[in-house]
Write a protein that holds these residues in place. Structure first.
Motif, mmCIF file in Angstrom:
data_model
loop_
_atom_site.group_PDB
_atom_site.id
_atom_site.type_symbol
_atom_site.label_atom_id
_atom_site.label_comp_id
_atom_site.label_asym_id
_atom_site.label_seq_id
_atom_site.Cartn_x
_atom_site.Cartn_y
_atom_site.Cartn_z
ATOM 1 N N THR A 123 10.499 22.264 -8.288
ATOM 2 C CA THR A 123 10.604 21.059 -9.120
ATOM 3 C C THR A 123 11.918 21.043 -9.889
ATOM 4 N N THR A 124 12.277 22.164 -10.505
ATOM 5 C CA THR A 124 13.525 22.225 -11.262
ATOM 6 C C THR A 124 14.725 21.990 -10.355
ATOM 7 N N LYS A 125 14.682 22.595 -9.181
ATOM 8 C CA LYS A 125 15.765 22.389 -8.205
ATOM 9 C C LYS A 125 15.918 20.914 -7.865
ATOM 10 N N ASN A 126 14.801 20.243 -7.627
ATOM 11 C CA ASN A 126 14.871 18.814 -7.279
ATOM 12 C C ASN A 126 15.374 17.968 -8.437
ATOM 13 N N LEU A 127 14.918 18.280 -9.653
ATOM 14 C CA LEU A 127 15.369 17.516 -10.816
ATOM 15 C C LEU A 127 16.860 17.726 -11.065
ATOM 16 N N LEU A 128 17.314 18.967 -10.970
ATOM 17 C CA LEU A 128 18.735 19.241 -11.196
ATOM 18 C C LEU A 128 19.587 18.596 -10.109
ATOM 19 N N ALA A 129 19.138 18.671 -8.869
ATOM 20 C CA ALA A 129 19.893 18.048 -7.783
ATOM 21 C C ALA A 129 20.000 16.543 -7.981
ATOM 22 N N ARG A 130 18.914 15.923 -8.456
ATOM 23 C CA ARG A 130 18.956 14.480 -8.700
ATOM 24 C C ARG A 130 19.996 14.140 -9.767
ATOM 25 N N ILE A 131 20.118 14.980 -10.780
ATOM 26 C CA ILE A 131 21.137 14.743 -11.807
ATOM 27 C C ILE A 131 22.534 14.931 -11.230
ATOM 28 N N LEU A 132 22.748 16.033 -10.531
ATOM 29 C CA LEU A 132 24.096 16.403 -10.105
ATOM 30 C C LEU A 132 24.631 15.548 -8.969
ATOM 31 N N GLU A 133 23.745 15.028 -8.129
ATOM 32 C CA GLU A 133 24.243 14.265 -6.984
ATOM 33 C C GLU A 133 24.960 12.996 -7.415
ATOM 34 N N LEU A 312 23.874 13.936 -21.833
ATOM 35 C CA LEU A 312 22.423 13.906 -21.941
ATOM 36 C C LEU A 312 21.856 12.566 -21.497
ATOM 37 N N ASP A 313 22.451 11.453 -21.930
ATOM 38 C CA ASP A 313 21.888 10.157 -21.564
ATOM 39 C C ASP A 313 21.931 9.927 -20.056
ATOM 40 N N THR A 314 22.938 10.459 -19.395
ATOM 41 C CA THR A 314 23.015 10.353 -17.935
ATOM 42 C C THR A 314 21.929 11.195 -17.287
ATOM 43 N N CYS A 315 21.707 12.391 -17.817
ATOM 44 C CA CYS A 315 20.635 13.245 -17.300
ATOM 45 C C CYS A 315 19.294 12.524 -17.390
ATOM 46 N N ILE A 316 19.022 11.953 -18.536
ATOM 47 C CA ILE A 316 17.735 11.281 -18.749
ATOM 48 C C ILE A 316 17.591 10.084 -17.825
ATOM 49 N N GLU A 317 18.637 9.299 -17.701
ATOM 50 C CA GLU A 317 18.580 8.128 -16.843
ATOM 51 C C GLU A 317 18.215 8.518 -15.406
ATOM 52 N N ARG A 318 18.787 9.587 -14.916
ATOM 53 C CA ARG A 318 18.526 10.012 -13.534
ATOM 54 C C ARG A 318 17.161 10.674 -13.395
ATOM 55 N N LEU A 319 16.752 11.437 -14.386
ATOM 56 C CA LEU A 319 15.434 12.062 -14.327
ATOM 57 C C LEU A 319 14.322 11.028 -14.345
ATOM 58 N N GLU A 320 14.509 9.958 -15.067
ATOM 59 C CA GLU A 320 13.471 8.944 -15.163
ATOM 60 C C GLU A 320 13.309 8.146 -13.872
ATOM 61 N N GLN A 321 14.217 8.337 -12.943
ATOM 62 C CA GLN A 321 14.097 7.680 -11.636
ATOM 63 C C GLN A 321 13.265 8.503 -10.654
ATOM 64 N N VAL A 322 13.001 9.769 -11.002
ATOM 65 C CA VAL A 322 12.264 10.655 -10.103
ATOM 66 C C VAL A 322 10.770 10.340 -10.197
ATOM 67 N N GLU A 323 10.175 9.950 -9.079
ATOM 68 C CA GLU A 323 8.751 9.613 -9.064
ATOM 69 C C GLU A 323 7.877 10.780 -8.624
ATOM 70 N N LEU A 324 8.430 11.660 -7.794
ATOM 71 C CA LEU A 324 7.650 12.765 -7.256
ATOM 72 C C LEU A 324 8.569 13.968 -7.113
ATOM 73 N N ALA A 325 8.153 15.102 -7.679
ATOM 74 C CA ALA A 325 8.985 16.301 -7.595
ATOM 75 C C ALA A 325 9.082 16.796 -6.155
ATOM 76 N N GLU A 326 7.973 16.782 -5.455
ATOM 77 C CA GLU A 326 7.925 17.274 -4.076
ATOM 78 C C GLU A 326 6.529 16.948 -3.545
ATOM 79 N N ARG A 327 6.435 16.740 -2.244
ATOM 80 C CA ARG A 327 5.124 16.505 -1.658
ATOM 81 C C ARG A 327 4.210 17.703 -1.933
ATOM 82 N N TRP A 328 2.939 17.407 -2.233
ATOM 83 C CA TRP A 328 1.907 18.411 -2.516
ATOM 84 C C TRP A 328 2.142 19.148 -3.819
#
Length: 471
Positions: A123-133, A312-328
């Motif tokens: 989950t952390t990997k996916n959240l961080l990748a979403r921010i950094l991409e 920080l505001d950019t991090c939050i904006e991108r994290l709030e777009q994540v609907e699912l950390a990973e299947r299952w």
């Protein structure tokens, strides 16, 4: 992967080059690297990994048919493709990853982040990748590619234009994190928690602590350790960071989380809200990812990303777009009538506890909590005690129906009924099919159903079936 000559490739993996067709030692190869012949693309490199049930050497022809330009093998095979013969293909895969990452680093501004912990890595990997991409080309593992094969395969996806590599480091035995992290010498090492996951393979919690701390030992001198201030075991790794001349960035929900902290956490069936403070700046965060425990994963991602220059505001904006950390993984299925939460990809005592607490938190008046539970694997001598604890916790949280599946999980059921106040609220089934038939008739409008087990128990497929049945 970056382009390398066949000679450079053979040298990197300490192998014997056997040319085929029109190839020469100076022929460049730089396609996708994989151990699955079905995933090979034109120009790619097929790594013929022997397995317990089959042998990659049997699929070299299939890889060639898909366009493989090179096969890395442990023995020569009859195939019309250039081959590099090595003593061990898994070792060769690691050596090649080390070489490629080093070359990219030397020629650009690649930053490497390593993540480990008993729970929350994916989950952390996916959240961080979403921010950094959003900042530049980012390579991160697919699914849970965090072992001796998956981690190097991820590393080999970097190119000269990659800006961030996010590596997830898991371990099923001693020494694995040290080996994997040592391939890339991370600029940033993130340690989420030290818990009982895989404790059987490590020999106890202190051995688990030692293994997880190897990521911080691998951080480059002058790098950064991102540590969970709420976990006393993780906090001890600050001394290791000091030895590495690395700085420390603390995250958490307690007073010791002086760099990145969350307050006023509120859990609902649609997500989790909190106030995040990073370096003295505060902002609200509304995660759509279900579960209070994911707040800590988000804090870890924010701590790493802000250290890499993302506001920080950019991090939050991108994290709030994540609907699912990973299947299952806390995946909402079904409908508002009967909500299924499928979290049966992995389980440990800590993640089981977090999932059960989330279930208890999201149930509103008139709704009913139902926990469908399977075994937790890799606990060794601690298995019986930890399964007992889960059964006890489910009762103490007031979970209204407990469905336990599989002989390895039976102690959860026995502990639940041993509490004395139960009259049919806890049931046991030997198989997922039996449980499915029961749940089809038992579930009703307003039920909130958690399906939780280790991957080996196979309940993720039960969760999918229930989701379809009640959608």
């Amino acid at each position: 992967m970056i382009d390398l000559t066949l000679t450079q490739l053979a040298r990197a993996v300490s192998g014997e080059l056997r040319l085929a067709g029109e190839d020469t030692p100076d022929t460049l190869v730089g396609g996708l690297v994989d151990t699955d012949s079905r995933l090979i693309e034109p120009g790619g490199i097929f790594v013929a990994k022997p397995g317990e049930e089959t042998d990659g050497h049997l699929f070299v022809d299939a890889a060639v048919a898909n366009g493989a330009a090179l096969a890395i093998v442990e023995r020569p095979v009859e195939a019309d493709v250039t081959q590099i013969v090595v003593a061990d293909v898994v070792t060769a895969l690691a050596d090649l990853a080390r070489e490629v990452v080093a070359r990219v680093r030397a020629g650009g501004d690649l930053r490497v982040v390593g993540i480990t912990g008993s729970n929350g890595k994916t989950t952390t990997k996916n959240l961080l990748a979403r921010i950094l991409e959003g900042e530049g080309e980012t390579v991160a593992p697919k699914a849970s590619f965090n072992n001796e094969v998956g981690a190097p395969l991820t590393m080999l996806r970097v190119t000269h234009t990659t800006r961030f590599l996010v590596s997830e480091f898991g371990a099923s035995g001693p020494g694995e994190i040290a080996r994997l992290a040592g391939l890339v010498t991370p600029d940033v090492g993130v340690v989420l928690m030290v818990g009982m996951a895989h404790a059987g393979g490590f020999g106890g919690i202190e051995s688990t602590l030692f293994e997880k701390s190897q990521l911080i030992h691998a951080v480059r001198p002058g790098g950064l350790a991102v540590l969970n201030a709420d976990d006393a075991r993780v906090a001890t790794m600050a001394a290791i960071a000091d030895e590495r001349d690395a700085s420390v960035r603390w995250f958490g929900r307690g007073a010791r989380a002086v760099d990145v902290r969350a307050d006023d956490v509120e859990v609902t069936a649609s997500g989790t809200r909190s106030i995040v403070t990073a370096d003295g700046v505060s902002a609200p965060l509304s995660l759509r990812v279900l579960g209070e425990h994911h707040v800590m994963n988000a804090l870890a991602a924010i701590a790493a990303a802000t250290a890499l220059g993302v506001p920080l505001d950019t991090c939050i904006e991108r994290l709030e777009q994540v609907e699912l950390a990973e299947r299952w993984r806390m995946q909402p299925l079904g409908s508002e009538r009967v909500r299924i939460i499928n979290d049966a990809y992995n389980a440990s005592p800590d993640s089981m506890s977090a999932a059960l607490r989330t279930l208890a938190q999201i149930v509103r008046p008139g709704e009913r909590s139902v926990a469908v539970l399977g075994a937790m694997s890799e606990l060794g001598e601690y298995a019986e005690e930890e399964h007992d604890r889960v059964g006890l916790l489910a009762v103490r949280l007031g979970i209204q129906r407990i469905v336990v599946i599989g002989p390895d999980a039976r102690r959860m059921y026995l502990e639940a009924i041993a509490q004395g106040s139960w009259d049919g609220e806890a049931v046991f089934f030997a198989t997922a099919d039996e449980a499915y038939d029961y749940l089809l008739t038992e579930l009703r409008d307003g039920d909130r159903v958690l399906v939780k087990s280790s991957n080996s128990a196979g309940l993720r497929h039960l969760g999918d079936r229930l989701g379809e049945s009640f959608s």
